[in-house]
Design a protein around this motif. Structure first.
Motif, PDB file in Angstrom:
ATOM      1  N   GLY A  20       0.673  -1.056   0.118  1.00  0.00           N
ATOM      2  CA  GLY A  20       0.189  -0.006  -0.035  1.00  0.00           C
ATOM      3  C   GLY A  20       0.843   1.194  -0.164  1.00  0.00           C
ATOM      4  N   ARG A 158      -2.093  -3.400  -6.430  1.00  0.00           N
ATOM      5  CA  ARG A 158      -2.932  -2.573  -5.758  1.00  0.00           C
ATOM      6  C   ARG A 158      -3.710  -1.601  -6.690  1.00  0.00           C
ATOM      7  N   GLN A 212      -9.634  -8.917  -2.044  1.00  0.00           N
ATOM      8  CA  GLN A 212     -10.575  -7.899  -2.261  1.00  0.00           C
ATOM      9  C   GLN A 212     -11.818  -8.219  -1.723  1.00  0.00           C
ATOM     10  N   ASN A 216     -11.619  -2.752   4.019  1.00  0.00           N
ATOM     11  CA  ASN A 216     -10.522  -1.846   4.307  1.00  0.00           C
ATOM     12  C   ASN A 216     -10.960  -0.251   3.905  1.00  0.00           C
ATOM     13  N   ALA A 222      -6.788  -5.123   0.086  1.00  0.00           N
ATOM     14  CA  ALA A 222      -6.376  -4.820   1.392  1.00  0.00           C
ATOM     15  C   ALA A 222      -4.927  -5.535   1.355  1.00  0.00           C
TER      16      ALA A 222
END
Length: 323
Positions: A20, A158, A212, A216, A222
């Motif tokens: 992330g 992502r 998925q 989040n 996530a």
């Protein structure tokens, strides 16, 4: 009017520390990787809401989940290919001083490596960053031709976002980066060159996929979830005796190897030590040389044995981030 061209695209790559959070832009921090095609693309679902309003108009458009998946095809550069292999298998066991040997094994417990990629379209000064990319598999084939050998890697991540400038104006390259050509490929069965084989292919899937489902608060994944390895492929062989036919008919396991060698210190060899062939016959489809196509699949390795081992010999000492 200027348009984007494929020859002006640059692929920048750096190992990513955490999911992330894309690696920050910095000169000299990314690798500039050669590639033939790059089709890792973002997707986002759109659907019409189904609420009734007393008319026949479609409902409001609702944006759904976002994903980043696809594949890239790269040269089998005997220095640069190790960068990609490390993302799939983890750190190799490296020996040597000036000429190095890197041995990659398929880990029994997957360690998910993440990457940040930058795509820069230099001709039109447009730039994109893809974060939290993980390797989900590789595909390659060997056959006798005059084309430089290439490997396809599958990826999932992502998201992709546009940036005003490139991630790295002075990225680090692997040079020299020798690439074998197709006629340098050899197919080995139980360690010996299989003269009747004319074509062979290998597909390795890691089963890694974006999460998925975990909540989040975002349309993006996530995390990345580990899966399980699957190794299979095909081989084509001329019919000159019943050795390969009998292997398929009896279900006996054997070692299957792929090798591309430029010199004693510049090569890549893949060994799948325990595979089996699916049964098939010898079709007679005309007056020419008769051939068969066999599917193969790897067995579960015994304790202490390997599913697949890749030995890469080159001049690269380490596959750590450049800075």
């Amino acid at each position: 009017m200027t348009f984007a061209r494929g020859n002006e695209a640059r692929l920048l790559s750096r190992q990513q520390a955490s999911f992330g959070t894309a690696e920050a832009a910095a000169d000299g921090a990314f690798r500039l990787m050669p590639f033939y095609s790059y089709n890792v693309s973002p997707t986002g679902e759109l659907a019409n809401d189904e609420a009734a309003y007393g008319d026949s108009m479609p409902g409001d458009v609702v944006a759904g989940l976002e994903n980043l998946t696809g594949s890239m095809t790269v040269p089998m550069g005997l220095n640069s290919i190790g960068w990609h292999l490390q993302q799939l298998f983890g750190d190799p066991v490296t020996t040597g001083t000036e000429d190095y040997s890197h041995v990659f094994d398929v880990p029994r417990q997957q360690v998910i490596r993440l990457m940040t990629h930058g795509i820069s379209h230099t001709g039109i000064n447009q730039h994109f960053v893809q974060d939290s990319l993980a390797m989900t598999g590789l595909e390659l084939s060997g056959q006798k031709n005059g084309q430089r050998q290439r490997v396809t890697f599958n990826l999932a991540g992502r998201q992709e976002v546009g940036k005003p400038t490139t991630l790295d104006a002075t990225p680090v390259q692997y040079a020299p980066d020798p690439v074998p050509v197709g006629f340098q490929a050899a197919l080995l069965m139980d360690g010996a060159v299989a003269g009747a084989v004319t074509q062979a292919a290998l597909t390795l899937n890691s089963g890694i996929e974006p999460d998925q489902e975990a909540l989040n608060g975002l349309p993006t994944a996530a995390a990345m979830q580990s899966g399980f390895w699957e190794l299979s492929g095909t081989l084509g062989a001329r019919f000159q005796d019943r050795v390969i036919y009998d292997l398929a008919n009896t279900g006996e396991s054997f070692s299957l190897g792929f090798k591309w060698e430029i010199s004693a210190t510049r090569s890549l060899e893949i060994v799948c030590p325990n595979v089996r062939l699916e049964r098939t016959g010898v079709p007679v489809e005309g007056r020419g040389i008769l051939s068969s196509s066999f599917n193969w699949r790897a067995n579960r390795p015994a304790d202490g044995a390997e599913l697949m081992t890749i030995t890469l010999k080159n001049s690269t000492a380490s596959y750590a981030n450049p800075a």
